[in-house]
Design an enzyme around this catalytic site. Structure first.
Site, short mmCIF file in Angstrom:
data_model
loop_
_atom_site.label_atom_id
_atom_site.label_comp_id
_atom_site.label_asym_id
_atom_site.label_seq_id
_atom_site.Cartn_x
_atom_site.Cartn_y
_atom_site.Cartn_z
N ASN A 1 0.84 -1.21 0.00
CA ASN A 1 0.00 0.00 0.00
C ASN A 1 0.87 1.25 0.00
O ASN A 1 2.10 1.16 -0.01
CB ASN A 1 -0.95 -0.03 1.20
CG ASN A 1 -0.20 -0.11 2.50
OD1 ASN A 1 0.59 0.77 2.83
ND2 ASN A 1 -0.41 -1.20 3.24
N LYS B 1 8.92 -17.36 -10.08
CA LYS B 1 8.24 -16.24 -10.72
C LYS B 1 7.11 -16.75 -11.62
O LYS B 1 7.32 -17.65 -12.44
CB LYS B 1 9.26 -15.45 -11.56
CG LYS B 1 8.71 -14.16 -12.08
CD LYS B 1 9.77 -13.40 -12.86
CE LYS B 1 9.10 -12.24 -13.58
NZ LYS B 1 9.94 -11.68 -14.60
N LYS C 1 -11.72 -2.93 18.70
CA LYS C 1 -10.35 -3.38 18.96
C LYS C 1 -9.95 -3.16 20.42
O LYS C 1 -8.81 -3.37 20.79
CB LYS C 1 -9.38 -2.67 18.02
CG LYS C 1 -9.66 -2.93 16.54
CD LYS C 1 -8.49 -2.59 15.63
CE LYS C 1 -8.90 -2.82 14.18
NZ LYS C 1 -7.76 -2.99 13.27
N ASP D 1 -5.10 -9.51 12.87
CA ASP D 1 -5.04 -8.10 13.26
C ASP D 1 -4.11 -7.98 14.47
O ASP D 1 -4.42 -8.47 15.55
CB ASP D 1 -6.46 -7.59 13.60
CG ASP D 1 -6.48 -6.09 13.72
OD1 ASP D 1 -5.76 -5.55 14.57
OD2 ASP D 1 -7.21 -5.45 12.93
N PHE E 1 -4.52 3.56 14.85
CA PHE E 1 -4.75 4.58 13.82
C PHE E 1 -5.92 4.15 12.96
O PHE E 1 -6.19 2.96 12.82
CB PHE E 1 -3.51 4.75 12.94
CG PHE E 1 -2.56 5.78 13.47
CD1 PHE E 1 -2.51 7.04 12.91
CD2 PHE E 1 -1.76 5.50 14.56
CE1 PHE E 1 -1.68 8.01 13.41
CE2 PHE E 1 -0.90 6.47 15.07
CZ PHE E 1 -0.86 7.72 14.48
N LYS F 1 -13.95 1.43 15.72
CA LYS F 1 -12.67 0.72 15.83
C LYS F 1 -12.16 0.73 17.27
O LYS F 1 -11.61 -0.25 17.76
CB LYS F 1 -11.64 1.39 14.92
CG LYS F 1 -11.11 0.44 13.86
CD LYS F 1 -10.37 1.15 12.77
CE LYS F 1 -11.17 1.04 11.48
NZ LYS F 1 -10.45 1.59 10.33
#
Ligand code: C5P
Length: 401
Positions: free
Chosen positions: A210, A289, A341, A306, A323, A337
């Site tokens: 990401n 590959k 969490k 998580d 975050f 959250k």
């Protein structure tokens, strides 16, 4: 014994039975080298005579906003300037309400408004009064304005009730005061930080990842080090130079990050999960590959564990900060959250419009905890990190007191 040599403590006393405990606090403060001036509200004087604190502090006790003798000592603005810390202990429900509303109709309230120095309150009241929504709202508002809220403790109360509402013991208050004057706000605190992206291998040369640059996490590590925390950085692949004073554990995949965190976390006081962990990994990483063989190709993805949830579920867990990067409904998703969490705090930022968040040098945060909220305005990531670490340090100290 804590050393508070030459520290100037202004102790405000409001009307509550715990006022007698503050006499012991004055004694402990003087013994640890602090200079103490005492201010009492009118109702505090119904519980304990000013003379008690005068004898212990060695100074006259301030009681009146309009004091004819003030010129011989200090007026309220001078008193507010004089102190390094203003602590109101005990802080009654009435006083907290007036303080929240900005009243200034007695000397102590005026000092709270006039002080530029840190202000702390040690609430003390009946457990039902403490549980009341007005009191909770007041405390939350004060706390989101950076007033330090120390306590209350849970236990038996003067009225016979049992529950939260007891003023913290003088020794604990002394400890908290000393903590404020330590060279760093996180001295002696072990901080574990996950930062950067993770890479989930498809084959030996390709991966899923990401846009996280790791800049926010590295800035947090720097800011925490400046506050004297012992920092362990579990970092995904980024092109940043890690702060040399931090212990670096370099990882690539979410699984490696999970393993590294679980190995370290047992000794840690504070956990900040800043990493943008891949939610999924490729089910079967190819050994060689992959070759082009068709117009389309599918990858079977399976969820990663998580890390933050796993840490917050530990029996002996550190103070957990998460975050949340959201493109919309910031508060709603962040609060969800926080609950799901089981976090102590969550820092939410809006991503997707390019002005802050991923891959930029700027950020802005909305920070939430169970009963409070604080906005950190748009600024450079190092500046945001400094403010966030200050906020975390304050909440962490409150939670541990
Ligand atoms: O649920 P979401 O991924 O939005 O939660 C973000 C928070 O959870 C961040 O603090 C992130 O570092 C943490 N996280 C984690 N492990 C994961 C996914 C997210 O620690 N696998």
């Amino acid at each position: 014994m804590q050393s508070l040599s030459n520290k100037k403590i202004l102790l405000g006393i409001t009307g509550g039975i715990a006022a007698y405990k503050s006499a012991e606090l004055v004694r402990l403060l003087i013994k640890s080298g602090a200079e103490v001036r005492v201010v009492m509200t009118p109702s505090a004087q119904e519980f304990v005579q000013p003379l008690t604190y005068q004898a212990l502090s060695g100074h006259r006790v301030y009681t009146d906003l309009f004091d004819g003798e003030a010129d011989s000592a200090m007026d309220h603005i001078e008193l507010a300037r004089w102190c390094d810390l203003l602590l109101v202990a005990p802080a009654s429900a009435d006083f907290l309400g007036k303080m929240t509303a900005g009243y200034a109709d007695n000397l102590l309230l005026t000092l709270c408004l006039a002080s530029k120095q840190p202000v702390a309150v040690a609430p003390a009241m009946n457990q039902q009064m403490f549980a009341n929504a007005s009191t909770r709202d007041n405390i939350n508002q004060l706390s989101s304005r950076q007033v330090l809220v120390w306590g209350p403790a849970d236990g038996e109360q003067a009225c016979g009730d049992i529950g939260p509402g007891r003023m913290l013991e003088p020794e604990q208050l002394l400890n908290n005061i000393a903590q404020q004057f330590r060279p760093g706000k996180l001295t002696g605190v072990k901080l574990l930080l996950t930062v950067g992206p993770t890479r989930e291998a498809i084959d030996p040369v390709r991966y899923i990842s990401n846009r996280s640059s790791g800049k926010m996490g590295y800035a947090l590590a720097e800011a925490a080090l400046r506050e004297a925390a012992e920092v362990t950085l579990v970092s995904g692949p980024v092109s940043l130079i890690p702060p040399s004073a931090a212990r670096l554990v370099a990882v690539e995949s979410a699984q490696q990050m999970y393993d590294a965190v679980m190995q370290q976390v047992g000794t840690q006081d504070l956990f900040i999960a800043c990493a943008a962990v891949s939610d999924y990994r490729v089910d079967q990483t190819a050994q060689h590959k992959l070759k082009k063989s068709a117009d389309t190709m599918s990858l079977q993805l399976v969820p990663n564990a998580d890390i933050l949830t796993a840490v917050s579920a530990l029996e002996e867990r550190p103070f957990c900060v998460g975050f949340a990067a959201e493109t919309r409904d910031l508060e709603k998703y962040a609060m969800q959250k926080l609950e799901k969490k089981k976090l102590d705090m969550i820092a939410a930022n809006k991503v997707g419009d390019g002005s802050s968040g991923f891959e930029t040098d700027f950020n802005q945060l909305e920070v939430f905890w169970r009963d409070g909220h604080h906005s950190i305005e748009r600024a450079s990531k190092p500046e945001i990190a400094k403010q966030l670490i200050d906020l975390i340090a304050g909440r962490y100290t409150c939670a541990r007191s």
